[in-house]
Every structure is written in structure tokens, then in C-alpha cells.
Design a protein around this motif. Structure first.
Motif, short mmCIF file in Angstrom:
data_model
loop_
_atom_site.label_atom_id
_atom_site.label_comp_id
_atom_site.label_asym_id
_atom_site.label_seq_id
_atom_site.Cartn_x
_atom_site.Cartn_y
_atom_site.Cartn_z
N MET A 91 0.72 -1.25 0.26
CA MET A 91 0.06 0.01 -0.04
C MET A 91 0.80 1.38 -0.05
SD MET A 91 -2.99 -1.45 0.08
CE MET A 91 -3.96 -0.07 0.56
N ILE A 92 2.01 1.10 0.67
CA ILE A 92 3.07 2.39 0.73
C ILE A 92 4.22 2.04 -0.21
CG2 ILE A 92 4.05 3.85 2.41
CD1 ILE A 92 1.85 3.11 4.16
N THR A 93 4.88 2.90 -0.86
CA THR A 93 5.93 2.44 -1.56
C THR A 93 7.50 2.97 -0.79
OG1 THR A 93 5.98 4.67 -2.60
CG2 THR A 93 4.90 2.75 -3.70
N ALA A 94 7.10 3.85 0.23
CA ALA A 94 8.29 4.32 0.96
C ALA A 94 9.10 3.13 1.86
CB ALA A 94 8.05 5.36 1.82
N PHE A 95 10.18 2.65 1.80
CA PHE A 95 10.85 1.84 2.28
C PHE A 95 10.92 1.78 3.92
CE2 PHE A 95 14.60 -0.67 3.60
CZ PHE A 95 14.34 -2.01 3.39
N VAL A 96 11.47 3.18 4.09
CA VAL A 96 11.19 3.70 5.71
C VAL A 96 10.25 4.65 5.97
CG1 VAL A 96 13.79 2.88 6.04
CG2 VAL A 96 13.35 5.34 5.26
N ARG A 97 9.47 4.55 7.14
CA ARG A 97 8.55 5.48 7.46
C ARG A 97 8.66 5.78 8.87
NH1 ARG A 97 7.56 1.58 4.33
NH2 ARG A 97 6.69 0.21 5.82
N ALA A 98 8.20 6.87 9.45
CA ALA A 98 8.28 7.24 10.73
C ALA A 98 6.52 7.56 11.12
CB ALA A 98 8.86 8.27 11.35
N HIS A 99 5.93 7.30 12.02
CA HIS A 99 4.51 7.61 12.42
C HIS A 99 4.57 8.17 13.95
CE1 HIS A 99 3.46 5.34 8.74
NE2 HIS A 99 4.43 4.46 9.19
N ASP A 100 3.66 8.90 14.35
CA ASP A 100 3.28 9.12 15.71
C ASP A 100 1.75 9.09 15.73
OD1 ASP A 100 2.02 11.65 14.84
OD2 ASP A 100 3.51 12.75 15.58
N GLY A 104 10.47 7.88 3.61
CA GLY A 104 11.82 7.91 2.75
C GLY A 104 11.54 7.57 1.37
N GLU A 105 12.52 7.32 0.70
CA GLU A 105 12.71 6.74 -0.76
C GLU A 105 11.95 5.30 -1.02
OE1 GLU A 105 13.69 9.02 -3.21
OE2 GLU A 105 14.20 10.10 -1.74
N ASP A 106 11.79 5.12 -2.25
CA ASP A 106 11.11 3.74 -2.55
C ASP A 106 12.11 2.35 -2.32
OD1 ASP A 106 8.81 5.10 -3.29
OD2 ASP A 106 9.06 4.73 -5.35
N SER A 107 13.41 3.09 -2.70
CA SER A 107 14.31 2.01 -2.20
C SER A 107 15.90 2.43 -1.85
CB SER A 107 14.44 0.98 -3.50
OG SER A 107 15.12 1.67 -4.65
N TYR A 108 16.64 1.68 -1.38
CA TYR A 108 18.13 2.18 -1.05
C TYR A 108 19.16 1.27 -1.55
CZ TYR A 108 15.60 5.54 1.64
OH TYR A 108 14.65 6.61 2.37
N PRO A 109 20.14 1.64 -1.93
CA PRO A 109 21.24 0.83 -2.11
C PRO A 109 21.84 -0.24 -1.15
CG PRO A 109 22.04 3.02 -2.91
CD PRO A 109 20.58 3.19 -2.06
N SER A 110 21.50 0.19 0.19
CA SER A 110 21.66 -0.36 1.36
C SER A 110 20.84 -0.07 2.35
CB SER A 110 23.17 -0.52 1.84
OG SER A 110 23.41 1.04 2.38
N MET A 111 20.76 -1.09 3.54
CA MET A 111 20.11 -1.02 4.96
C MET A 111 20.59 0.48 5.34
SD MET A 111 17.58 -1.56 6.72
CE MET A 111 16.87 -3.11 6.42
N GLU A 112 22.11 0.49 5.38
CA GLU A 112 22.86 1.58 6.13
C GLU A 112 22.15 2.86 5.81
OE1 GLU A 112 25.27 3.53 8.55
OE2 GLU A 112 24.72 1.38 8.65
N GLU A 113 22.04 2.98 4.19
CA GLU A 113 21.57 4.21 3.73
C GLU A 113 20.04 4.50 4.06
OE1 GLU A 113 23.08 5.26 -0.37
OE2 GLU A 113 24.31 3.66 -0.04
N ALA A 114 19.38 3.49 4.14
CA ALA A 114 18.02 3.59 4.55
C ALA A 114 17.81 4.08 5.85
CB ALA A 114 17.00 2.24 4.30
N LEU A 115 18.68 3.64 6.86
CA LEU A 115 18.66 3.84 8.26
C LEU A 115 19.10 5.27 8.38
CD1 LEU A 115 19.80 0.73 10.14
CD2 LEU A 115 17.35 1.89 10.10
N GLN A 116 20.39 5.66 7.67
CA GLN A 116 20.84 7.21 7.76
C GLN A 116 19.53 8.00 7.13
OE1 GLN A 116 24.41 6.88 5.40
NE2 GLN A 116 25.47 6.07 7.06
#
Length: 76
Positions: free
Chosen positions: A31-40, A48-60
Motif C-alpha cells: 500500500m505504501i512505496t516508501a521503504f522507511v517510515r516514521a509515525h506518531d 523515505g525513498e522507494d528503495s536504497y542501495p543498502s540498509m545503512e543508507e535507509a537508516l541514515q
């Protein structure tokens, strides 16, 4: 383990956010394309972006996105 290698020291904004404010999601969702998300409780505060080259870049990216949200809203 040296403190500089802990998750908390590398991602202090993510740590603060999940301990005091809301939650994060990591991974694909049909349902959501962003690979990383933050919610309250009010909803999504960062996607975030739909994809990242690495998990490290996603977390950064998530760390930066949460920091921007905290700064914009004067949250410490």
C-alpha cells in the motif's frame, strides 16, 4: 562493545523517536512505496525513498528525516 558502535549512538534521533514519540516501519508494503517510515499518533511524520542501495543508507535517511521533523516541531 564501544559506545560509538551502538545503534543508539549511530541513530540517536531514531532511538529518541521510538522511545518517546512514535514508531518506525522498515520494508516494502503493497500500500505504501516508501521503504522507511516514521509515525506518531497523528499520522505519518516521514516517508523515505522507494528503495536504497543498502540498509545503512535507509537508516541514515530515516535518521535525517526524523531529525528534521524533531527540529521543525521544536521537539527535544
Amino acid at each position: 562493545m564501544p559506545k560509538s558502535n551502538t545503534f543508539e549512538s549511530q541513530y540517536p534521533n531514531i532511538q529518541h523517536f521510538v522511545e518517546a514519540i512514535g514508531w518506525i516501519e522498515i520494508g516494502q508494503n503493497e500500500m505504501i512505496t516508501a521503504f522507511v517510515r516514521a509515525h506518531d499518533l497523528g499520522g505519518t511524520v516521514y516517508e523515505g525513498e522507494d528503495s536504497y542501495p543498502s540498509m545503512e543508507e535507509a537508516l541514515q535517511d530515516l535518521e535525517s528525516g526524523i531529525k528534521a521533523y524533531l527540529d521543525e516541531n521544536g521537539i527535544e
